[in-house]
Design a protein around this motif. Sequence first.
Motif, PDB file in Angstrom:
ATOM      1  N   SER A 266       4.341   8.224   1.023  1.00 21.18           N
ATOM      2  CA  SER A 266       3.025   8.485   0.448  1.00 21.18           C
ATOM      3  C   SER A 266       2.202   9.225   1.483  1.00 21.18           C
ATOM      4  CB  SER A 266       2.330   7.171   0.060  1.00 21.18           C
ATOM      5  OG  SER A 266       1.953   6.452   1.219  1.00 21.18           O
ATOM      6  N   ASP A 267       1.040   9.725   1.072  1.00 19.69           N
ATOM      7  CA  ASP A 267       0.150  10.394   2.027  1.00 19.69           C
ATOM      8  C   ASP A 267      -0.297   9.429   3.118  1.00 19.69           C
ATOM      9  OD1 ASP A 267       0.423  12.599   0.476  1.00 19.69           O
ATOM     10  OD2 ASP A 267      -1.605  12.584  -0.365  1.00 19.69           O
ATOM     11  N   GLU A 268      -0.452   8.150   2.756  1.00 14.21           N
ATOM     12  CA  GLU A 268      -0.873   7.137   3.717  1.00 14.21           C
ATOM     13  C   GLU A 268       0.244   6.777   4.688  1.00 14.21           C
ATOM     14  OE1 GLU A 268      -3.978   5.431   4.013  1.00 14.21           O
ATOM     15  OE2 GLU A 268      -4.616   7.137   2.795  1.00 14.21           O
ATOM     16  N   ASP A 269       1.485   6.942   4.263  1.00 14.34           N
ATOM     17  CA  ASP A 269       2.639   6.555   5.076  1.00 14.34           C
ATOM     18  C   ASP A 269       3.734   7.603   4.899  1.00 14.34           C
ATOM     19  OD1 ASP A 269       4.545   5.302   6.584  1.00 14.34           O
ATOM     20  OD2 ASP A 269       4.731   3.527   5.321  1.00 14.34           O
ATOM     21  N   PRO A 270       3.621   8.758   5.597  1.00 17.63           N
ATOM     22  CA  PRO A 270       4.566   9.859   5.399  1.00 17.63           C
ATOM     23  C   PRO A 270       6.005   9.504   5.759  1.00 17.63           C
ATOM     24  CG  PRO A 270       2.597  10.602   6.548  1.00 17.63           C
ATOM     25  CD  PRO A 270       2.544   9.115   6.536  1.00 17.63           C
ATOM     26  N   SER A 271       6.198   8.572   6.705  1.00 15.50           N
ATOM     27  CA  SER A 271       7.579   8.207   7.075  1.00 15.50           C
ATOM     28  C   SER A 271       8.170   7.244   6.061  1.00 15.50           C
ATOM     29  CB  SER A 271       7.606   7.589   8.469  1.00 15.50           C
ATOM     30  OG  SER A 271       6.841   6.393   8.510  1.00 15.50           O
ATOM     31  N   GLY A 272       7.325   6.404   5.466  1.00 15.45           N
ATOM     32  CA  GLY A 272       7.738   5.543   4.376  1.00 15.45           C
ATOM     33  C   GLY A 272       8.873   4.600   4.700  1.00 15.45           C
ATOM     34  N   MET A 273       9.757   4.417   3.739  1.00 16.06           N
ATOM     35  CA  MET A 273      10.885   3.498   3.871  1.00 16.06           C
ATOM     36  C   MET A 273      12.070   4.066   3.104  1.00 16.06           C
ATOM     37  SD  MET A 273       9.595   0.512   1.195  1.00 16.06           S
ATOM     38  CE  MET A 273       7.896   0.582   1.760  1.00 16.06           C
TER      39      MET A 273
ATOM     40  N   ASN B  37       0.823  -1.210   0.000  1.00 16.23           N
ATOM     41  CA  ASN B  37       0.000   0.000   0.000  1.00 16.23           C
ATOM     42  C   ASN B  37       0.855   1.257   0.000  1.00 16.23           C
ATOM     43  OD1 ASN B  37      -2.331  -1.524  -0.008  1.00 16.23           O
ATOM     44  ND2 ASN B  37      -2.623  -1.431   2.207  1.00 16.23           N
ATOM     45  N   THR B  38       1.998   1.206   0.703  1.00 20.00           N
ATOM     46  CA  THR B  38       2.909   2.354   0.695  1.00 20.00           C
ATOM     47  C   THR B  38       3.495   2.561  -0.687  1.00 20.00           C
ATOM     48  OG1 THR B  38       3.516   2.123   3.034  1.00 20.00           O
ATOM     49  CG2 THR B  38       5.088   3.254   1.608  1.00 20.00           C
TER      50      THR B  38
ATOM     51  N   ALA C 199       2.336   7.760  -3.744  1.00 14.19           N
ATOM     52  CA  ALA C 199       3.687   7.287  -3.437  1.00 14.19           C
ATOM     53  C   ALA C 199       4.697   7.928  -4.380  1.00 14.19           C
ATOM     54  CB  ALA C 199       3.745   5.772  -3.548  1.00 14.19           C
ATOM     55  N   HIS C 200       5.821   8.341  -3.822  1.00 16.93           N
ATOM     56  CA  HIS C 200       6.871   8.939  -4.636  1.00 16.93           C
ATOM     57  C   HIS C 200       8.212   8.824  -3.923  1.00 16.93           C
ATOM     58  CE1 HIS C 200       5.635  12.165  -1.886  1.00 16.93           C
ATOM     59  NE2 HIS C 200       6.861  12.673  -2.035  1.00 16.93           N
ATOM     60  N   HIS C 201       9.251   9.011  -4.677  1.00 14.54           N
ATOM     61  CA  HIS C 201      10.605   8.992  -4.133  1.00 14.54           C
ATOM     62  C   HIS C 201      10.979  10.421  -3.770  1.00 14.54           C
ATOM     63  CE1 HIS C 201      15.150   7.970  -4.892  1.00 14.54           C
ATOM     64  NE2 HIS C 201      14.849   8.096  -3.608  1.00 14.54           N
TER      65      HIS C 201
END
Length: 419
Positions: free
Chosen positions: A374-381, A356-357, A363-365
């Motif tokens: 992404s908006d759903e996961d601002p901390s991301g990976m 989903n992230t 989602a973007h780099h």
Amino acid sequence: MISRHHLKCPGCDEMFVARLGVEPTRGTRFYLPCPLCRLPIRGSMSGSELSNHRIAIDCEVLSGHDPEPDGVPVVTVNPFVPSLYEADSLAPTGAFPTMTLVQILGHDVFLEFESERHQALEAGRALWPQVRMLFQYYLQGHAEMFTRIAKKHFGLEWEPSTSHERTSVAYQALGMATAMITGSTGTCGPEVIGHFARKHTDAMGQHKDHLRAFRCRGQAAAPLERDLFTELNRFVEEQESWEMGLLGRFVGAEEKEAFDELVLFRDEFSTVRDLYQHGFEIACKCLWPLMAAQNTVQNGSPDDFGDVHPESVPVNKRPKSLEKFDKLSSAYKIAYVAQVPGWESFAVLLDNRRRNTIGHATAHHDLQTGRVVSDEDPSGMTYLEFLSETLGIFEALSTLAQVLRASRVAASPDFGLPE
């Protein structure tokens, strides 16, 4: 090696020096933020040898500035190994690629990583073209050319005269190559395949419904087989864009903290995300043979899912047949497979939260932080973690290819349907 470039930022017009990590590559896109105004500046490199290596950077490249004037910022960017952007010498971790990995991983682990990485790249460059040719002749049903390539490139000393024999030879070659590309550290494929093979063999010998299901569904799986191979081939064609994901399998908790401080300056997010998303979807379409074998061994029929269901699957979504299982969402399919002892790893390889992230519309780099968000996961990976997830999808596809093989062998026209 490290090459030094005197650059002029196209935004703020200020000069800086970039220490750029260079390796042989068929084609690599990278980026570097200006140290003064943080504008991302893109570039590319290609060349299998230093003599033909070419670097292009989307800004003015200056000459005649060696040594650098006092006060000129120096940055380090390496598209092949996570690096420390602020490094300006060989001292800090992240300043020099080999030293970085040795310092963080330790000498012995570094050598293991280098060995597996070299093996994976060599398999993609040298072995895969032969596997691709063999498998394409198999898919075409061109028996004469299939046998010729099998003997010429894979040392086959006998004549695969039947359809199911050619299927076995084709998938053996495919499995050999994908295993070399995936590596042996942190893999789960052999365990999953072994568990499936035992269940499937037991079920085939004792239950005609299981045999009938694999033959009927195996015949219908020809388009899926082609899609699966096509996707594996796309992964290998773009191997250089995601192969550093292997590094993540050598990183423990302590090492992860060190790598979180570094950035992998690659600029190929759209390419790799496309591989990840398509690979994820195709992998989930190939999960049915696992559940068919488990259902038969556990409940006596490939269509019987029994009374034990994943908690995440609502009562009204619980399948009563393989056909209903086919229509489930990917998350529910993965949940069923992952609840079987020995196959829990699919919940890791096919992590729906990670998907989903990565696959979210936003989602973007983030080229400022080097993270996938992404908006759903601002901390991301980190980008390295993103590549590790992509390697996981390749492993899932490679594993499920050997699982799907069982249905394609059973569906061979050499066999008739059981009475």
